[in-house]
Enzyme design. Structure first.
Site, PDB file in Angstrom:
ATOM      1  N   GLY A 227      13.550  13.925 -16.435  1.00 46.79           N
ATOM      2  CA  GLY A 227      13.959  15.129 -15.725  1.00 46.79           C
ATOM      3  C   GLY A 227      15.443  15.392 -15.750  1.00 46.79           C
ATOM      4  O   GLY A 227      15.900  16.492 -15.447  1.00 46.79           O
TER       5      GLY A 227
ATOM      6  N   ASP B 123      17.538  19.185 -10.227  1.00 47.55           N
ATOM      7  CA  ASP B 123      18.585  20.006 -10.851  1.00 47.55           C
ATOM      8  C   ASP B 123      19.074  19.414 -12.166  1.00 47.55           C
ATOM      9  O   ASP B 123      19.966  19.965 -12.801  1.00 47.55           O
ATOM     10  CB  ASP B 123      19.765  20.191  -9.891  1.00 47.55           C
ATOM     11  CG  ASP B 123      20.359  18.873  -9.401  1.00 47.55           C
ATOM     12  OD1 ASP B 123      20.081  17.823 -10.013  1.00 47.55           O
ATOM     13  OD2 ASP B 123      21.102  18.903  -8.397  1.00 47.55           O
ATOM     14  N   GLY B 124      18.507  18.277 -12.566  1.00 48.65           N
ATOM     15  CA  GLY B 124      18.889  17.677 -13.834  1.00 48.65           C
ATOM     16  C   GLY B 124      20.207  16.935 -13.813  1.00 48.65           C
ATOM     17  O   GLY B 124      20.655  16.430 -14.843  1.00 48.65           O
TER      18      GLY B 124
ATOM     19  N   ASP C 246       6.443   4.389 -13.942  1.00 48.32           N
ATOM     20  CA  ASP C 246       7.364   5.095 -14.834  1.00 48.32           C
ATOM     21  C   ASP C 246       8.744   4.446 -14.861  1.00 48.32           C
ATOM     22  O   ASP C 246       9.594   4.849 -15.657  1.00 48.32           O
ATOM     23  CB  ASP C 246       7.483   6.577 -14.443  1.00 48.32           C
ATOM     24  CG  ASP C 246       7.861   6.763 -12.990  1.00 48.32           C
ATOM     25  OD1 ASP C 246       7.057   6.402 -12.119  1.00 48.32           O
ATOM     26  OD2 ASP C 246       8.967   7.274 -12.708  1.00 48.32           O
TER      27      ASP C 246
END
Length: 486
Positions: free
Chosen positions: A92, A125-126, A252
């Site tokens: 992400g 928001d990365g 993950d």
């Protein structure tokens, strides 16, 4: 040493079909600046560290420019998060740029963390913030110094661009490296979608590049899984032996190579607490210190399920059932070494358990206790005894320990030297990271980051000029709050 832009870059992961990733251009940071460069890792890569300080390199490693040698992609994966399955996660805010060959011949993949939005950013928001970027940079290098398998950190680039978390913070990008960033979740996403050909393609890729010895086995996929189980058991023993808590052991965040992966909320235990939880968002204590080995086993079950198209359930269970013994053997080996016990005796496990029990009851500092035990005979027992409030409990244990040492054939000086090689004097305590963060955030002073990195590079050495880093934490350290917000 080679300048950065003269390094031959490959795109090994990008040879997989497009279903495994999405091409993504980084989101440029406004006026990026250099925060930290890891000259030691740069040297291992054969890269001139001065070339990483050039404006063009700062732009490239902040995501503000994309040189032709990079081909950034965001990987697709899923995962079990706090026990529940999330069907699509993915990178992400991380972008895989490509890979280069280190001087030792290993292929190292490069990733930018915090480089902006991707198709897998979900509600994020990365971005990454300076605070968490400093923590990841320092801890990944601290783990490497301890000899624990981990991703590495090459650089931090910052910007004054605001990022909104619990408060308004500033943005940063970490350049991190690993032999692979493939996770359990990379397999899970395709298994749960019924895309079993993709599971096979990924397994073939992992075997080809990381477990080539498995290719000759009667079932290469079962052999690969056995290697993952072995490495995961060893990693858990490593973590437990230094008092490290990961904080978010979702599938993950579990590496197919047994690396310490994704430094979000984490911590080295100060006052020992068997049930220590380092992530204040982990309300149920799922990822507490004493749960980590069992959680890793649970996560391996999830990976095993994803390999059912390739390996029979019976074979997978057979491999899984070996995890507990592998972990116990690895753990006892490490704890015996920490106590200076070169030979195995029947009562060793009980001796270790009883020490941890009295340490837990009195919240004795984990790192200091084991380091001081190296001088138990030569310096007397007082330096260790002084760590306990109720010293009688330690005295009783110390008598048993002294009797156990009499069964050892090594001279005391040799044993003490061996103990100092496995019991670090320095770990990345939360308050040390916090002081480096405050200097960076409040004063724009990044020098403490480099000082800490240099110290943690050699955690077993005395290093008198860093003596203050080995002291008991101050009282305010107990108020440091670490969460998933990064």
């Amino acid at each position: 040493m080679t300048p950065l832009f003269s390094v031959p870059f490959g795109q090994r992961f990008q040879t997989l079909p497009p279903a495994f990733y999405r091409p993504v251009a980084p989101t440029p940071l406004a006026d990026p600046y250099l925060v930290a460069i890891n000259a030691s890792l740069s040297a291992e890569l054969g890269i001139d560290p001065d070339s990483l300080r050039q404006p063009s390199a700062v732009a490239a490693l902040s995501g503000s420019a994309v040189p032709p040698m990079f081909r950034p992609v965001a990987a697709l994966y899923a995962g079990h998060q706090f026990g529940g399955y999330s069907s699509q996660l993915g990178d992400g805010r991380a972008l895989l740029l490509g890979d280069s060959v280190a001087l030792d011949g290993r292929v190292m993949e490069w990733q930018l963390k915090g480089a902006g939005l991707t198709p897998f950013s979900r509600m994020g928001d990365g971005r990454a913030v300076l605070r968490s970027s400093i923590r990841e940079y320092l801890c990944s290098e601290a783990m490497h110094g301890l000899g624990i398998p981990t991703t590495r950190a090459l650089a931090i680039m910052g910007a004054n661009e605001p990022v909104y978390r619990e408060t308004v913070e500033t943005a940063a990008v970490v350049t991190r490296l690993a032999e692979s960033f493939v996770r359990f979740g990379n397999f899970e996403v395709f298994y749960h979608r019924g895309q079993h050909d993709a599971v096979r393609q990924l397994a073939d890729y992992v075997i080809r590049h990381h477990y080539p010895e498995c290719a000759e086995a009667d079932n290469p996929y079962a052999a690969m899984f056995a290697q993952v189980v072995e490495r995961t058991a060893s990693l858990m023993a490593d973590w437990q032996s230094v008092g490290f808590c990961h904080g978010v052991m979702n599938t993950d965040n579990m590496s197919i190579l047994g690396l310490t992966l994704d430094y979000g909320p984490f911590g080295f235990i100060d006052g020992f607490d068997l049930a220590h939880v380092c992530n204040h968002s982990d309300y149920a204590g799922r990822y507490a210190y004493n749960q980590q080995p069992q959680v890793a086993f649970w996560n391996l079950h999830c990976l095993a399920s994803s390999l059912l198209p390739l390996v029979s359930e019976e074979r997978l269970l057979e491999v899984l059932n070996g995890y507990a013994a592998r972990y116990e053997t690895a753990y006892l080996t490490r704890l015996r070494a920490k106590l200076g016990l070169a030979e195995s005796q029947p009562g060793d496990a009980g001796l270790i358990e009883d020490l941890l029990r009295i340490m837990h009851a009195q919240r004795v500092d984990f790192t200091l206790l084991f380091r001081r035990l190296a001088g138990f005979d030569q310096a007397g027992q007082e330096p260790v005894r002084d760590l306990f409030v109720e010293r009688e409990a330690f005295d009783d244990w110390a008598e048993r320990y002294r009797a156990r040492l009499l069964l050892e054939s090594r001279p005391a000086a040799e044993r003490a030297a061996a103990m100092k090689r496995v019991n670090p004097k320095y770990v990345l305590r939360n308050h040390l990271a916090e002081l480096a963060i405050r200097c960076a955030q409040d004063d724009g002073d990044f020098s403490e980051i480099e000082r800490l990195r240099q110290c943690l590079e050699r955690p077993f050495d005395e290093q008198p000029h860093f003596e203050a880093y080995a002291a008991l934490p101050p009282d305010w350290a107990g108020d440091i709050c670490v969460s998933c917000s990064s």
